[in-house]
Design a protein around this motif. Structure first.
Motif, short mmCIF file in Angstrom:
data_model
loop_
_atom_site.label_atom_id
_atom_site.label_comp_id
_atom_site.label_asym_id
_atom_site.label_seq_id
_atom_site.Cartn_x
_atom_site.Cartn_y
_atom_site.Cartn_z
N ARG A 1 55.74 41.28 103.40
CA ARG A 1 55.90 39.94 102.82
C ARG A 1 54.54 39.30 102.56
O ARG A 1 54.34 38.63 101.54
CB ARG A 1 56.73 39.06 103.76
N VAL A 2 53.61 39.47 103.51
CA VAL A 2 52.26 38.94 103.31
C VAL A 2 51.60 39.64 102.12
O VAL A 2 50.97 39.00 101.26
CB VAL A 2 51.42 39.13 104.59
N GLN A 3 51.73 40.95 102.06
CA GLN A 3 51.19 41.72 100.95
C GLN A 3 51.79 41.26 99.62
O GLN A 3 51.08 41.18 98.61
CB GLN A 3 51.49 43.21 101.18
N ALA A 4 53.08 40.96 99.63
CA ALA A 4 53.76 40.52 98.41
C ALA A 4 53.15 39.24 97.85
O ALA A 4 53.06 39.08 96.63
CB ALA A 4 55.25 40.34 98.68
N ARG A 5 52.76 38.32 98.73
CA ARG A 5 52.16 37.07 98.26
C ARG A 5 50.84 37.34 97.54
O ARG A 5 50.50 36.67 96.56
CB ARG A 5 51.94 36.12 99.44
N LEU A 6 50.09 38.32 98.02
CA LEU A 6 48.83 38.69 97.39
C LEU A 6 49.06 39.36 96.04
O LEU A 6 48.37 39.07 95.06
CB LEU A 6 48.04 39.62 98.32
N LEU A 7 50.04 40.25 95.98
CA LEU A 7 50.26 41.06 94.79
C LEU A 7 51.13 40.40 93.73
O LEU A 7 51.16 40.86 92.58
CB LEU A 7 50.90 42.40 95.19
N GLU A 8 51.83 39.33 94.10
CA GLU A 8 52.83 38.74 93.18
C GLU A 8 52.28 38.41 91.80
O GLU A 8 52.92 38.75 90.78
CB GLU A 8 53.46 37.51 93.83
N PRO A 9 51.13 37.76 91.67
CA PRO A 9 50.65 37.43 90.32
C PRO A 9 50.39 38.68 89.47
O PRO A 9 50.67 38.68 88.27
CB PRO A 9 49.34 36.66 90.58
N VAL A 10 49.87 39.73 90.08
CA VAL A 10 49.59 40.96 89.35
C VAL A 10 50.89 41.64 88.95
O VAL A 10 51.05 42.10 87.81
CB VAL A 10 48.72 41.91 90.19
N THR A 11 51.83 41.72 89.89
CA THR A 11 53.12 42.35 89.59
C THR A 11 53.84 41.61 88.47
O THR A 11 54.39 42.23 87.55
CB THR A 11 54.01 42.37 90.85
N ARG A 12 53.84 40.29 88.54
CA ARG A 12 54.48 39.48 87.50
C ARG A 12 53.86 39.78 86.13
O ARG A 12 54.57 39.96 85.13
CB ARG A 12 54.33 37.99 87.83
N HIS A 13 52.52 39.85 86.10
CA HIS A 13 51.82 40.16 84.85
C HIS A 13 52.22 41.53 84.32
O HIS A 13 52.54 41.69 83.13
CB HIS A 13 50.31 40.09 85.07
N PHE A 14 52.19 42.54 85.20
CA PHE A 14 52.54 43.90 84.78
C PHE A 14 53.97 43.97 84.25
O PHE A 14 54.24 44.61 83.22
CB PHE A 14 52.38 44.87 85.95
N PHE A 15 54.90 43.35 84.95
CA PHE A 15 56.30 43.40 84.54
C PHE A 15 56.51 42.74 83.18
O PHE A 15 57.22 43.26 82.32
CB PHE A 15 57.19 42.75 85.59
N ARG A 16 55.88 41.60 82.99
CA ARG A 16 56.02 40.91 81.70
C ARG A 16 55.38 41.72 80.58
O ARG A 16 55.95 41.84 79.48
CB ARG A 16 55.39 39.52 81.79
N GLU A 17 54.20 42.27 80.83
CA GLU A 17 53.53 43.08 79.84
C GLU A 17 54.36 44.31 79.48
O GLU A 17 54.37 44.76 78.33
CB GLU A 17 52.15 43.52 80.35
#
Length: 219
Positions: free
Chosen positions: A25-41
């Motif tokens: 869950r802590v890791q998810a908070r760090l990675l969320e902006p990057v994951t969101r960007h990748f998924f949208r792209e």
């Protein structure tokens, strides 16, 4: 391999203990902006039906659910019953009704309907043969469906100037995974994994984190 929770899961070297799920869950908070960007792209859009692989505590599935909206749906799968129970409880607390979590190996499971996209984060490096799981997952995709994975590569992870504690922790982590026959470096494996599964060569993007202050999470 048996993790601290007492369940057997040879795929993920860090196990699925309560402590590890909290760490995710802590890791998810760090990675969320990057994951969101990748998924949208990649093209994750409202109304899609998405399969999330290796859901863990469910954070990627919840992000996908946000992107596909109430008219879409997400099925999250994990081999760990503790992870599935934790993610299901979180979905109930969030009142996220268009996400469903199931226990099992999604590459071998059967589903009532095909998916518009298969997604995953930090999954493929922990598979004995990434091509095999990709081939199995591809069976669940609609024609022209998306296969989107965000995977780590620690080839150039370092501190400058050297920070002894940070470097020691990184060494422990990489050594632990290497002893299990796994690796945190997936960039060089991505092309052969997809081509070996009879999939098109992957489109690869790389994004990293830079921190320069105490307690920095991302930058």
């Amino acid at each position: 391999m048996t993790d601290p929770s007492g369940e057997s899961n040879p795929a993920y070297v860090l196990g699925h203990s309560r402590h590890e799920l909290d760490r995710l869950r802590v890791q998810a908070r760090l990675l969320e902006p990057v994951t969101r960007h990748f998924f949208r792209e990649a093209g994750i859009q409202p109304g899609m039906r998405v399969l999330d692989v290796g859901s863990g505590a469910g954070e990627v599935a919840f992000l996908a659910a946000e992107l596909v909206g109430a008219n879409g749906s997400v099925v999250g799968c994990d081999r760990s019953p503790i992870a599935v129970a934790t993610a299901t409880q979180a979905a109930e607390q969030r009142r996220t009704s268009h996400v469903d979590f199931r226990e099992g190996d999604p590459a071998e499971m059967a589903f009532d309907e095909p998916f518009d996209a298969v997604v995953g984060r930090y999954v493929l490096p922990f598979q004995p043969d990434p091509s095999t799981i990709l081939r199995g997952l591809a069976r669940h995709l609609k024609p022209g469906g998306l296969m989107v994975f965000q995977e780590p590569d620690w080839t150039f992870v370092r501190s400058f100037p050297p920070a002894t504690l940070n470097d020691q922790v990184c060494e422990w982590l990489t050594t632990t995974t290497e002893l299990s026959g796994q690796s945190w470096n997936f960039l060089e494996q991505a092309y052969p994994a997809f081509v070996g599964a009879d999939l098109p060569a992957p489109t690869v993007q790389l994004q990293t984190f830079v921190g320069g202050q105490p307690n920095t999470e991302s930058g």
